[in-house]
Design a protein around this motif. Sequence first.
Motif, mmCIF file in Angstrom:
data_model
loop_
_atom_site.group_PDB
_atom_site.id
_atom_site.type_symbol
_atom_site.label_atom_id
_atom_site.label_comp_id
_atom_site.label_asym_id
_atom_site.label_seq_id
_atom_site.Cartn_x
_atom_site.Cartn_y
_atom_site.Cartn_z
ATOM 1 N N GLU A 34 0.918 -1.042 -0.168
ATOM 2 C CA GLU A 34 -0.034 0.005 -0.113
ATOM 3 C C GLU A 34 0.881 1.165 0.002
ATOM 4 N N SER A 37 2.680 1.603 -3.346
ATOM 5 C CA SER A 37 1.561 2.203 -4.407
ATOM 6 C C SER A 37 1.377 3.671 -4.324
ATOM 7 N N ASN A 38 1.209 4.056 -3.104
ATOM 8 C CA ASN A 38 0.995 5.429 -2.784
ATOM 9 C C ASN A 38 2.119 6.066 -3.187
ATOM 10 N N GLY A 129 -5.543 1.466 2.314
ATOM 11 C CA GLY A 129 -4.151 2.136 1.811
ATOM 12 C C GLY A 129 -3.434 2.597 3.005
HETATM 13 MG MG MG Z 1 -3.294 3.918 -1.754
#
Ligand code: MG
Length: 569
Positions: A34, A37-38, A129
């Motif tokens: 997560e 990916s951020n 997330g």
């Molecule tokens: Mg995210």
Amino acid sequence: GTKKETCEFKTEVQQLLHLIINSLYSNKEIFIRELVSNASDAIDKARFKEQTEPELFEGSNDFKIRIATDPEKRTFEISDNGIGMTFDEVNENIGTIARSGTAAFVEALEKSKDANVLSPELIGQFGVGFYSAFIAADKITLVTKAAGADKGVRWESDGKGSYTIEETEKKDRGTTITLELKKVEEGDQDFTEEYTIRHIIKKHSDFVTYPVVMNVEKSEPIPEEAIVKDADGKPIGETYRKVRADETLNSMKAIWTKSQEDVTPEEYEEFYRHISHNWDKPMEILHKRFEGITEYDALLFIPSKAPFDMFRPERKNGMQLYCKRIFIMDDCKELLPEYLGFVQGVVDAPDLNLNVSREILQEDRLVRNIKKNLVKKIFALLEEMDKEKYEAFFDEFGQALKAGLPTDFANKERIASLLRYKTTKSDGKYVSLDQYIENMKDDQKEIYYITGENMKSLLNSPLLESLKAKDYEVLLMVDPVDEWVTQSLPEYKEKKLKSAEKGDLDLDAVDDKKKDEYTPLFDFLKEKLEGKVKDVQISKRLKESVACLSGDDHGMSAYMEKILKASGQ
Ligand code: MG
Ligand code: ADP
């Protein structure tokens, strides 16, 4: 010296954090995916901005994500030189606003039986997330500086209800997130371990387009001249030494740009898991370079399981749009019709303008052309599937296809031919409409169906008696969505679809004398049942039963009425 604010998380976020902190995880490592990916999203945004404001990125466009750990202090740190966030953006994105998925996540979690075991599927599908970092951390510090800003922002929280936020000095653009890791319990993964991180990045983040770099300990051969040797020239002691060096942990392979022969099944599967956040294998893979006036690559997957939130309006569709490997947008609804939103994939169209907006996309001829071609390919793929596989597909995504009937006029016939139903004569097996027509009796003119809640009661319905007597087959429709099928599909291949429960079945003419005979009885019944029934008639549907309830031609079916009632209409 600016003031430090302490803010409360919103209620939904508090609930979520409470669950995250107090739950057992089958798969804690997911938080790293997560955060990576951020970071990757943030770099996407930076590269995007660079197109129009290159001066902001001069000298700092060597985009990368960096991970560093400290086993002594027990910290895990991830930084990026992406777009960064302003003070308000931090408040908005990380503090107060529950992302659309969050509330739904809490709801689904509370409903699920194992409320205290969070599965990676759930986390992935809802995109909790950033908050997922509290799986592993007692405390999180985020320091960020937006592109073009003078000051940075520092955000800190232990996830227990509130966070602090203040202005701070930060040299470079981008975001650094530091996790103070929880104590490792016996048998737990240690997220400060190089080997563990390497493994996790490879597993979850291999296709991330930017290098995920870690300074790792490596062993390298000692240069010949520096090796201590004995009189015979044999080395004394070590010939290798340990050094620290940056290493890129992910392969960054944008496999959609390769040709099919050069991609292994494992690469496809990994990529599928990467873009879909699913954990299953794809049911089908469609990888193609479209050539012609414009060229583009498409890599699409049909999942093997339907998402639990397939019909939620806030659900993102599964398509990502790239231009020459540069990410333009996800949730790209212009690439596939809504009813095919379960398809996951990537389209890379080099001729697109990088600055294209969603509004422009809707009008873009190239994009409309891509959409048309993708839909064609998906239909061809479904039509070519073998029977067993297709039926498995239909069990998962049949409802979605049905939703296409009232909306995709151009493909209505094609969708209809993909429908499958169990029938009064199919012995629990699926029958297509084409097969149904083939099986029709010589004197049969229409396609008969009946709707209801379950197979068993439909099979025994007195409404079917006379159709059974004529040995006509009847489609058994038990899916609530079938109501919309029957409404948007009045006929198929010139055969009318006819409800076995509505209106006049017109099977045999009724003898008029008989009618007169019953008039007094019917009048009596009508009076007794006033307000409850519309009419009392001689039925041509019944052979053995004395009476049944039926709808009129244009009225709603009993089942539909029930659905509407249940949904409060
Ligand atoms: Mg995210
Ligand atoms: P999502 O990624 O689905 O939007 P997240 O909870 O992972 O949800 O992240 C919330 C938001 O926080 C992101 O949409 C983004 O605006 C912001 N954000 C998170 N991490 C970063 C980062 N490294 N750089 C810039 N913005 C970030």
